[in-house]
Design an enzyme around this catalytic site. Sequence first.
Site, PDB file in Angstrom:
ATOM      1  N   LEU A 168       8.557  -2.494  11.963  1.00  0.00           N
ATOM      2  CA  LEU A 168       8.539  -1.342  10.921  1.00  0.00           C
ATOM      3  C   LEU A 168       6.987  -1.359  10.614  1.00  0.00           C
ATOM      4  O   LEU A 168       6.445  -2.583  10.223  1.00  0.00           O
ATOM      5  CB  LEU A 168       9.373  -1.499   9.870  1.00  0.00           C
ATOM      6  CG  LEU A 168      11.020  -1.304  10.051  1.00  0.00           C
ATOM      7  CD1 LEU A 168      11.763  -1.358   9.142  1.00  0.00           C
ATOM      8  CD2 LEU A 168      10.998   0.091  11.031  1.00  0.00           C
ATOM      9  N   GLN A 205     -10.509  -2.602   2.371  1.00  0.00           N
ATOM     10  CA  GLN A 205     -10.021  -3.104   3.512  1.00  0.00           C
ATOM     11  C   GLN A 205     -10.099  -2.306   4.713  1.00  0.00           C
ATOM     12  O   GLN A 205      -9.803  -2.869   6.023  1.00  0.00           O
ATOM     13  CB  GLN A 205      -8.610  -3.884   3.406  1.00  0.00           C
ATOM     14  CG  GLN A 205      -7.714  -2.846   3.387  1.00  0.00           C
ATOM     15  CD  GLN A 205      -6.325  -3.290   2.854  1.00  0.00           C
ATOM     16  OE1 GLN A 205      -6.010  -4.145   1.895  1.00  0.00           O
ATOM     17  NE2 GLN A 205      -5.294  -3.332   3.730  1.00  0.00           N
ATOM     18  N   MET A 246       0.713  -1.201   0.038  1.00  0.00           N
ATOM     19  CA  MET A 246       0.186  -0.012  -0.125  1.00  0.00           C
ATOM     20  C   MET A 246       0.881   1.404  -0.078  1.00  0.00           C
ATOM     21  O   MET A 246       0.433   2.445   0.497  1.00  0.00           O
ATOM     22  CB  MET A 246      -0.851  -0.085   1.117  1.00  0.00           C
ATOM     23  CG  MET A 246      -1.861  -1.078   1.138  1.00  0.00           C
ATOM     24  SD  MET A 246      -3.435  -0.733   1.964  1.00  0.00           S
ATOM     25  CE  MET A 246      -2.968  -0.746   3.822  1.00  0.00           C
ATOM     26  N   HIS A 296       9.163  -3.306   3.588  1.00  0.00           N
ATOM     27  CA  HIS A 296       8.709  -3.710   2.337  1.00  0.00           C
ATOM     28  C   HIS A 296       9.837  -3.770   1.532  1.00  0.00           C
ATOM     29  O   HIS A 296       9.712  -4.882   0.465  1.00  0.00           O
ATOM     30  CB  HIS A 296       7.906  -2.395   1.600  1.00  0.00           C
ATOM     31  CG  HIS A 296       6.814  -1.923   2.174  1.00  0.00           C
ATOM     32  ND1 HIS A 296       6.632  -0.757   3.096  1.00  0.00           N
ATOM     33  CD2 HIS A 296       5.491  -2.565   2.398  1.00  0.00           C
ATOM     34  CE1 HIS A 296       5.484  -0.437   3.637  1.00  0.00           C
ATOM     35  NE2 HIS A 296       4.677  -1.616   3.013  1.00  0.00           N
TER      36      HIS A 296
HETATM   37  P1  AMP Z   1       1.333  -2.874   3.613  1.00  0.00           P
HETATM   38  O1  AMP Z   1       1.970  -2.035   2.699  1.00  0.00           O
HETATM   39  O2  AMP Z   1       1.116  -2.571   4.892  1.00  0.00           O
HETATM   40  O3  AMP Z   1       0.092  -3.434   2.810  1.00  0.00           O
HETATM   41  O4  AMP Z   1       2.529  -3.850   3.354  1.00  0.00           O
HETATM   42  C1  AMP Z   1       2.865  -4.748   2.111  1.00  0.00           C
HETATM   43  C2  AMP Z   1       3.625  -6.214   2.533  1.00  0.00           C
HETATM   44  O5  AMP Z   1       4.701  -5.546   3.226  1.00  0.00           O
HETATM   45  C3  AMP Z   1       2.782  -6.832   3.337  1.00  0.00           C
HETATM   46  O6  AMP Z   1       3.136  -8.217   2.906  1.00  0.00           O
HETATM   47  C4  AMP Z   1       3.546  -6.660   4.802  1.00  0.00           C
HETATM   48  O7  AMP Z   1       3.410  -7.929   5.509  1.00  0.00           O
HETATM   49  C5  AMP Z   1       4.836  -6.274   4.375  1.00  0.00           C
HETATM   50  N1  AMP Z   1       5.431  -5.798   5.593  1.00  0.00           N
HETATM   51  C6  AMP Z   1       5.136  -4.579   6.154  1.00  0.00           C
HETATM   52  N2  AMP Z   1       5.882  -4.159   7.241  1.00  0.00           N
HETATM   53  C7  AMP Z   1       6.701  -5.151   7.244  1.00  0.00           C
HETATM   54  C8  AMP Z   1       7.779  -5.382   8.288  1.00  0.00           C
HETATM   55  N3  AMP Z   1       8.192  -4.478   9.267  1.00  0.00           N
HETATM   56  N4  AMP Z   1       8.697  -6.707   7.975  1.00  0.00           N
HETATM   57  C9  AMP Z   1       8.451  -7.516   7.002  1.00  0.00           C
HETATM   58  N5  AMP Z   1       7.336  -7.325   6.052  1.00  0.00           N
HETATM   59  C10 AMP Z   1       6.612  -6.106   6.256  1.00  0.00           C
END
Ligand code: AMP
Length: 279
Positions: A185, A61, A30, A37
């Site tokens: 993070l 969501q 996102m 990420h």
């Molecule tokens: P989001 O942008 O929050 O939808 O996250 C995108 C992807 O990055 C998802 O698969 C999350 O689980 C992963 N993600 C977010 N934060 C972390 C983190 N601190 N460590 C590893 N993966 C992460």
Amino acid sequence: MIICKNIKSLQEKIDSYRLKKHKISFVPTMGSLHKGHLSLVKKAKGKNKIVIVSIFVNSTQFGANEDFKNYPRNTDKDIKLLKSLSVDIVFAPYEHEILKYRTPKLKLSRFSIERILCGKSRPQYFPGVGNIIIKFFDIIKPNYAYFGEKDYQQYYFIKLLTAKLKFNTKIISCKTIRDNFGIALSSRNLYLNNNEKKVALNIIKILRRTKRELSNQWKPKEIIYKNKKILLGKGVKKIDYFELRSETLKKNVKKNGRSRLFIAAFIGSTRLIDNLKVN
Ligand code: AMP
């Protein structure tokens, strides 16, 4: 690096790579990217692999009173970061195109895990995530897709969904990336002021403490109850859930069975989640 905003141009590009026998690695995000990420992107790279990163804040969501409008958006910075990692394609689609995209696979089968942990207080969350991931998988048909363990329930949900809908995509989990103090993070950490950051640190501290205590004495209920109280005494406003579950998210966990501690807690008005592998 190519930036695609519509489905047609993305698919044309993907077709040209497939003709050259490349495999497609997909990292959905996102945006407002951080090192968590980026660790997924690094893992997604490899010989003969084309890396596609999507940036799409999925309105479906978020609940009515949640932070969709204020969710941090930093697309220019994200694009620079992705370029520095030699990503092949950034897919930053127009919302209306994604929302109107239809696939027969959208007749989404429901899973009971949509209603536990995050799904209990955010009932729209997993149907919303599933709805968009199905569309993205249908459009991109990735060989591999990468998800962070930070959102373990989401990773596991997508794994179930992918198997049930017979997508030919391998779901790969990636370790949680933390800051120097141990805080996982998250794009939502940007909402925290300095004092709240200090409070947030107690989430991982209590997870580690609970894990330690469980290894000395297998009394999950009592230990979690006690540590919930400790956490609330450290300035955490509310605990949405704090539970021990198996790696398949079942409630009953045997002493030596594979398990994780899962937590969601409010620091001020910011809801943070984290989890820690126990066995
Ligand atoms: P989001 O942008 O929050 O939808 O996250 C995108 C992807 O990055 C998802 O698969 C999350 O689980 C992963 N993600 C977010 N934060 C972390 C983190 N601190 N460590 C590893 N993966 C992460």
